[in-house]
Design a protein around this motif. Structure first.
Motif, PDB file in Angstrom:
ATOM      1  N   GLY A   9      -5.533  23.980  -2.853  1.00  0.00           N
ATOM      2  CA  GLY A   9      -6.517  24.988  -2.467  1.00  0.00           C
ATOM      3  C   GLY A   9      -6.070  25.904  -1.350  1.00  0.00           C
ATOM      4  N   LEU A  10      -4.812  25.852  -0.973  1.00  0.00           N
ATOM      5  CA  LEU A  10      -4.308  26.655   0.144  1.00  0.00           C
ATOM      6  C   LEU A  10      -4.519  28.148  -0.103  1.00  0.00           C
ATOM      7  N   ASP A  11      -4.925  28.857   0.941  1.00  0.00           N
ATOM      8  CA  ASP A  11      -5.055  30.314   0.870  1.00  0.00           C
ATOM      9  C   ASP A  11      -4.732  30.882   2.238  1.00  0.00           C
ATOM     10  N   LEU A  12      -3.498  31.328   2.423  1.00  0.00           N
ATOM     11  CA  LEU A  12      -3.059  31.867   3.707  1.00  0.00           C
ATOM     12  C   LEU A  12      -3.387  33.341   3.862  1.00  0.00           C
ATOM     13  N   GLY A  13      -3.886  33.966   2.796  1.00  0.00           N
ATOM     14  CA  GLY A  13      -4.262  35.370   2.877  1.00  0.00           C
ATOM     15  C   GLY A  13      -3.103  36.336   2.852  1.00  0.00           C
ATOM     16  N   ARG A  14      -1.941  35.862   2.450  1.00  0.00           N
ATOM     17  CA  ARG A  14      -0.783  36.758   2.334  1.00  0.00           C
ATOM     18  C   ARG A  14       0.161  36.216   1.263  1.00  0.00           C
TER      19      ARG A  14
END
Length: 211
Positions: free
Chosen positions: A102-107
């Motif tokens: 579910g990782l979401d670093l936004g880049r």
């Protein structure tokens, strides 16, 4: 290897968190297995480009190689102890304690590598991981990860503790890569000329980010 039972994957983060120093000692620093694949991966990542290392461990030897080859590394690992080692060794890079699921670093990055890490996830978690891959690889960027080659689950042993592994079928990996917008560049099942590993190398060519 014995078959995995219900909940067998749940102890992986705890294991690597408790024994980060042991894993670092056992991992070694050699790259005889990985080097040809890392070179193939970096052939598609520009000098000075960005790489996301999912399941970076202690940063040795894979992240070190990427850094020494002139790429900027962001490493993610659920083991705080492993990330502490990365921060001490390579303070100029970006190290994050987080679960890859579910990782979401936004880049997005020029490349993403998950070397001997995602195969510790359950099959359902691996299926969901393709959305994570798509979120974090820019169009034209590359993805490389290792996997099994037969659908199923198994438990190995490391220092007397159970070590969970799972794999989708080769056909399903290929289908899910394509659905997430990746085109396979190279793939080897049990590549004994390059260390006996099963590896996928793919380029992101489009597709939905939320597949």
């Amino acid at each position: 290897m014995p078959k995995a039972g219900p909940g067998a994957a749940d102890g992986i983060i705890d294991l690597y968190s408790r024994r980060a120093a042991d894993w670092d000692a056992d991992r070694g620093r050699g790259l005889t297995v990985e080097t040809p694949w890392l070179e193939a991966f970096l052939a598609h990542v520009p000098m000075g480009g960005t790489v996301l290392d999912l399941g970076c461990g202690s940063g040795e030897p894979v992240a070190r190689y990427l850094i020494e080859q002139g790429r900027a590394v962001t490493g993610v690992d659920a083991s705080a102890g492993a990330v502490d080692l990365c921060r001490a060794r390579f303070p100029a890079q970006d190290w994050i304690v987080a679960d890859m699921r579910g990782l979401d670093l936004g880049r997005a990055f020029d490349g993403l590598i998950a070397w001997h890490s995602s195969f510790h996830l359950t099959r359902d978690d691996q299926r969901a991981l393709f959305a994570v891959f798509a979120r974090h690889v820019r169009p034209g960027g590359v993805l490389m990860f290792t996997s099994g080659d037969t659908d199923g689950e198994a438990i190995g042993q490391w220092r007397g503790e159970p070590l969970y592994h799972a794999s989708l079928s080769t056909a399903e990996y290929r289908t899910r890569l394509e659905a997430a917008g990746f085109a396979v560049i190279d793939h080897a099942v049990g590549d004994y000329d390059r260390g006996g590993v099963t590896v996928w190398l793919a380029r992101r060519v489009g597709g939905r980010m939320d597949e």
